[in-house]
Write a protein that holds these residues in place. Sequence first.
Motif, PDB file in Angstrom:
ATOM      1  N   GLU A  83     -43.562 -20.858   7.439  1.00 32.61           N
ATOM      2  CA  GLU A  83     -43.002 -19.503   7.388  1.00 32.61           C
ATOM      3  C   GLU A  83     -43.920 -18.530   8.120  1.00 32.61           C
ATOM      4  OE1 GLU A  83     -41.694 -18.153   3.555  1.00 32.61           O
ATOM      5  OE2 GLU A  83     -41.174 -20.189   2.943  1.00 32.61           O
ATOM      6  N   PRO A  84     -43.672 -18.298   9.410  1.00 30.23           N
ATOM      7  CA  PRO A  84     -44.493 -17.326  10.151  1.00 30.23           C
ATOM      8  C   PRO A  84     -44.358 -15.932   9.547  1.00 30.23           C
ATOM      9  CG  PRO A  84     -43.050 -18.569  11.620  1.00 30.23           C
ATOM     10  CD  PRO A  84     -42.630 -18.898  10.233  1.00 30.23           C
ATOM     11  N   LYS A  85     -45.448 -15.177   9.622  1.00 25.79           N
ATOM     12  CA  LYS A  85     -45.473 -13.815   9.088  1.00 25.79           C
ATOM     13  C   LYS A  85     -45.973 -12.859  10.165  1.00 25.79           C
ATOM     14  CE  LYS A  85     -44.860 -15.369   4.831  1.00 25.79           C
ATOM     15  NZ  LYS A  85     -43.597 -15.471   4.251  1.00 25.79           N
ATOM     16  N   ALA A  86     -45.508 -11.624  10.103  1.00 23.66           N
ATOM     17  CA  ALA A  86     -46.035 -10.543  10.933  1.00 23.66           C
ATOM     18  C   ALA A  86     -46.957  -9.725  10.036  1.00 23.66           C
ATOM     19  CB  ALA A  86     -44.898  -9.683  11.469  1.00 23.66           C
ATOM     20  N   TYR A  87     -48.102  -9.302  10.578  1.00 27.83           N
ATOM     21  CA  TYR A  87     -49.052  -8.528   9.782  1.00 27.83           C
ATOM     22  C   TYR A  87     -49.907  -7.656  10.694  1.00 27.83           C
ATOM     23  CZ  TYR A  87     -52.381 -12.110  11.265  1.00 27.83           C
ATOM     24  OH  TYR A  87     -53.148 -12.941  12.021  1.00 27.83           O
ATOM     25  N   ARG A 126     -49.753  -8.582  14.471  1.00 32.76           N
ATOM     26  CA  ARG A 126     -50.183  -9.953  14.726  1.00 32.76           C
ATOM     27  C   ARG A 126     -49.190 -10.887  14.046  1.00 32.76           C
ATOM     28  NH1 ARG A 126     -55.708 -10.545  15.995  1.00 32.76           N
ATOM     29  NH2 ARG A 126     -54.911 -12.586  16.548  1.00 32.76           N
ATOM     30  N   PHE A 127     -49.224 -12.150  14.439  1.00 29.62           N
ATOM     31  CA  PHE A 127     -48.337 -13.146  13.850  1.00 29.62           C
ATOM     32  C   PHE A 127     -49.168 -14.352  13.426  1.00 29.62           C
ATOM     33  CE2 PHE A 127     -45.918 -10.667  16.848  1.00 29.62           C
ATOM     34  CZ  PHE A 127     -44.833 -10.289  16.078  1.00 29.62           C
ATOM     35  N   GLY A 128     -48.818 -14.922  12.299  1.00 29.96           N
ATOM     36  CA  GLY A 128     -49.559 -16.070  11.812  1.00 29.96           C
ATOM     37  C   GLY A 128     -48.929 -16.607  10.541  1.00 29.96           C
ATOM     38  N   PHE A 129     -49.781 -17.219   9.739  1.00 25.24           N
ATOM     39  CA  PHE A 129     -49.326 -17.857   8.507  1.00 25.24           C
ATOM     40  C   PHE A 129     -50.269 -17.482   7.378  1.00 25.24           C
ATOM     41  CE2 PHE A 129     -47.976 -20.453  12.044  1.00 25.24           C
ATOM     42  CZ  PHE A 129     -46.653 -20.727  11.742  1.00 25.24           C
ATOM     43  N   ILE A 130     -49.805 -17.585   6.163  1.00 23.53           N
ATOM     44  CA  ILE A 130     -50.642 -17.361   4.994  1.00 23.53           C
ATOM     45  C   ILE A 130     -51.268 -18.703   4.629  1.00 23.53           C
ATOM     46  CG2 ILE A 130     -50.619 -16.730   2.547  1.00 23.53           C
ATOM     47  CD1 ILE A 130     -48.323 -14.775   3.283  1.00 23.53           C
ATOM     48  N   ALA A 131     -52.591 -18.714   4.556  1.00 20.48           N
ATOM     49  CA  ALA A 131     -53.322 -19.970   4.344  1.00 20.48           C
ATOM     50  C   ALA A 131     -52.895 -20.681   3.059  1.00 20.48           C
ATOM     51  CB  ALA A 131     -54.826 -19.719   4.349  1.00 20.48           C
ATOM     52  N   SER A 153     -68.208 -20.339   0.495  1.00 23.07           N
ATOM     53  CA  SER A 153     -68.745 -19.101  -0.083  1.00 23.07           C
ATOM     54  C   SER A 153     -68.180 -18.880  -1.489  1.00 23.07           C
ATOM     55  CB  SER A 153     -68.376 -17.926   0.819  1.00 23.07           C
ATOM     56  OG  SER A 153     -66.980 -17.739   0.816  1.00 23.07           O
ATOM     57  N   PRO A 154     -68.794 -17.990  -2.240  1.00 22.55           N
ATOM     58  CA  PRO A 154     -68.287 -17.709  -3.596  1.00 22.55           C
ATOM     59  C   PRO A 154     -66.838 -17.192  -3.602  1.00 22.55           C
ATOM     60  CG  PRO A 154     -70.488 -16.780  -3.333  1.00 22.55           C
ATOM     61  CD  PRO A 154     -70.046 -17.288  -1.982  1.00 22.55           C
ATOM     62  N   GLU A 155     -66.427 -16.499  -2.516  1.00 17.28           N
ATOM     63  CA  GLU A 155     -65.044 -15.991  -2.456  1.00 17.28           C
ATOM     64  C   GLU A 155     -64.034 -17.109  -2.225  1.00 17.28           C
ATOM     65  OE1 GLU A 155     -67.271 -14.721   0.063  1.00 17.28           O
ATOM     66  OE2 GLU A 155     -68.046 -13.244  -1.342  1.00 17.28           O
ATOM     67  N   ARG A 156     -64.518 -18.222  -1.684  1.00 17.03           N
ATOM     68  CA  ARG A 156     -63.664 -19.396  -1.392  1.00 17.03           C
ATOM     69  C   ARG A 156     -62.428 -18.999  -0.586  1.00 17.03           C
ATOM     70  NH1 ARG A 156     -64.903 -24.121  -2.636  1.00 17.03           N
ATOM     71  NH2 ARG A 156     -62.811 -24.851  -3.051  1.00 17.03           N
ATOM     72  N   ARG A 157     -62.631 -18.209   0.449  1.00 14.68           N
ATOM     73  CA  ARG A 157     -61.534 -17.796   1.320  1.00 14.68           C
ATOM     74  C   ARG A 157     -60.965 -19.004   2.044  1.00 14.68           C
ATOM     75  NH1 ARG A 157     -63.592 -12.217   3.999  1.00 14.68           N
ATOM     76  NH2 ARG A 157     -63.446 -11.003   2.084  1.00 14.68           N
ATOM     77  N   LYS A 158     -59.665 -18.959   2.199  1.00 13.09           N
ATOM     78  CA  LYS A 158     -58.981 -20.033   2.908  1.00 13.09           C
ATOM     79  C   LYS A 158     -58.650 -19.586   4.315  1.00 13.09           C
ATOM     80  CE  LYS A 158     -57.141 -22.122  -1.203  1.00 13.09           C
ATOM     81  NZ  LYS A 158     -55.995 -22.545  -1.959  1.00 13.09           N
ATOM     82  N   GLY A 159     -58.600 -20.546   5.209  1.00 12.77           N
ATOM     83  CA  GLY A 159     -58.260 -20.255   6.586  1.00 12.77           C
ATOM     84  C   GLY A 159     -57.445 -21.377   7.186  1.00 12.77           C
ATOM     85  N   ILE A 160     -56.899 -21.103   8.344  1.00 11.08           N
ATOM     86  CA  ILE A 160     -56.067 -22.071   9.060  1.00 11.08           C
ATOM     87  C   ILE A 160     -56.768 -22.454  10.346  1.00 11.08           C
ATOM     88  CG2 ILE A 160     -53.846 -22.403  10.249  1.00 11.08           C
ATOM     89  CD1 ILE A 160     -52.688 -20.372   8.196  1.00 11.08           C
ATOM     90  N   MET A 161     -56.822 -23.727  10.623  1.00 12.41           N
ATOM     91  CA  MET A 161     -57.387 -24.229  11.868  1.00 12.41           C
ATOM     92  C   MET A 161     -56.256 -24.223  12.896  1.00 12.41           C
ATOM     93  SD  MET A 161     -60.451 -24.709  10.836  1.00 12.41           S
ATOM     94  CE  MET A 161     -61.147 -25.457  12.267  1.00 12.41           C
ATOM     95  N   TYR A 162     -56.150 -23.112  13.635  1.00 16.61           N
ATOM     96  CA  TYR A 162     -55.018 -22.935  14.534  1.00 16.61           C
ATOM     97  C   TYR A 162     -55.000 -23.949  15.671  1.00 16.61           C
ATOM     98  CZ  TYR A 162     -53.094 -18.961  12.131  1.00 16.61           C
ATOM     99  OH  TYR A 162     -52.483 -18.159  11.194  1.00 16.61           O
ATOM    100  N   GLN A 163     -56.156 -24.433  16.114  1.00 10.76           N
ATOM    101  CA  GLN A 163     -56.140 -25.454  17.164  1.00 10.76           C
ATOM    102  C   GLN A 163     -55.475 -26.737  16.644  1.00 10.76           C
ATOM    103  OE1 GLN A 163     -58.901 -24.251  15.750  1.00 10.76           O
ATOM    104  NE2 GLN A 163     -60.368 -25.867  15.315  1.00 10.76           N
ATOM    105  N   ASP A 164     -55.662 -27.034  15.364  1.00  7.06           N
ATOM    106  CA  ASP A 164     -54.988 -28.195  14.773  1.00  7.06           C
ATOM    107  C   ASP A 164     -53.484 -27.947  14.663  1.00  7.06           C
ATOM    108  OD1 ASP A 164     -57.540 -29.199  14.542  1.00  7.06           O
ATOM    109  OD2 ASP A 164     -57.627 -29.073  12.356  1.00  7.06           O
ATOM    110  N   LEU A 165     -53.114 -26.721  14.309  1.00  2.96           N
ATOM    111  CA  LEU A 165     -51.696 -26.375  14.231  1.00  2.96           C
ATOM    112  C   LEU A 165     -51.043 -26.474  15.608  1.00  2.96           C
ATOM    113  CD1 LEU A 165     -49.267 -25.405  12.600  1.00  2.96           C
ATOM    114  CD2 LEU A 165     -50.046 -23.051  12.999  1.00  2.96           C
ATOM    115  N   ILE A 166     -51.743 -26.020  16.631  1.00  2.00           N
ATOM    116  CA  ILE A 166     -51.213 -26.117  17.994  1.00  2.00           C
ATOM    117  C   ILE A 166     -50.976 -27.572  18.371  1.00  2.00           C
ATOM    118  CG2 ILE A 166     -51.792 -25.789  20.437  1.00  2.00           C
ATOM    119  CD1 ILE A 166     -53.193 -23.152  19.520  1.00  2.00           C
TER     120      ILE A 166
END
Length: 110
Positions: A19-23, A33-38, A54-67
């Motif tokens: 589900e792509p999102k605009a943000y 911008r356009f992307g996805f929610i991790a 990190s203590p916040e445990r932020r999530k991210g997307i590896m966009y090169q893998d998605l590509i």
Amino acid sequence: ASGAAQDRTVLDALMHRLEPKAYRLKGDAKHTRFGFIADEMEQVLPQITRTAASPERRKGIMYQDLIAFLTNMMQDLFADLSTASSRLQAVEGRIQLRKKWRRRGTNARL
């Protein structure tokens, strides 16, 4: 069904769950911008998400893998399209040939 067909069915199901999102970034509200929610991506393709140590445990997307994943899907779609196009041309050729035969048969009877 063949293994390749089953793999394609699974990949198709995954694609429909993305589900792509605009943000807008907080520091750059002028540009959309356009992307996805991790968190959502993790449910669909956990292989391409990462959680920071990190203590916040932020999530991210590896966009090169998605590509790479999306490129593979596009290659499969183009291969399927090429096969379908060839088959369609063959069917259309047979239809045209049958029309010619019918015209000849009709003219011969007159």
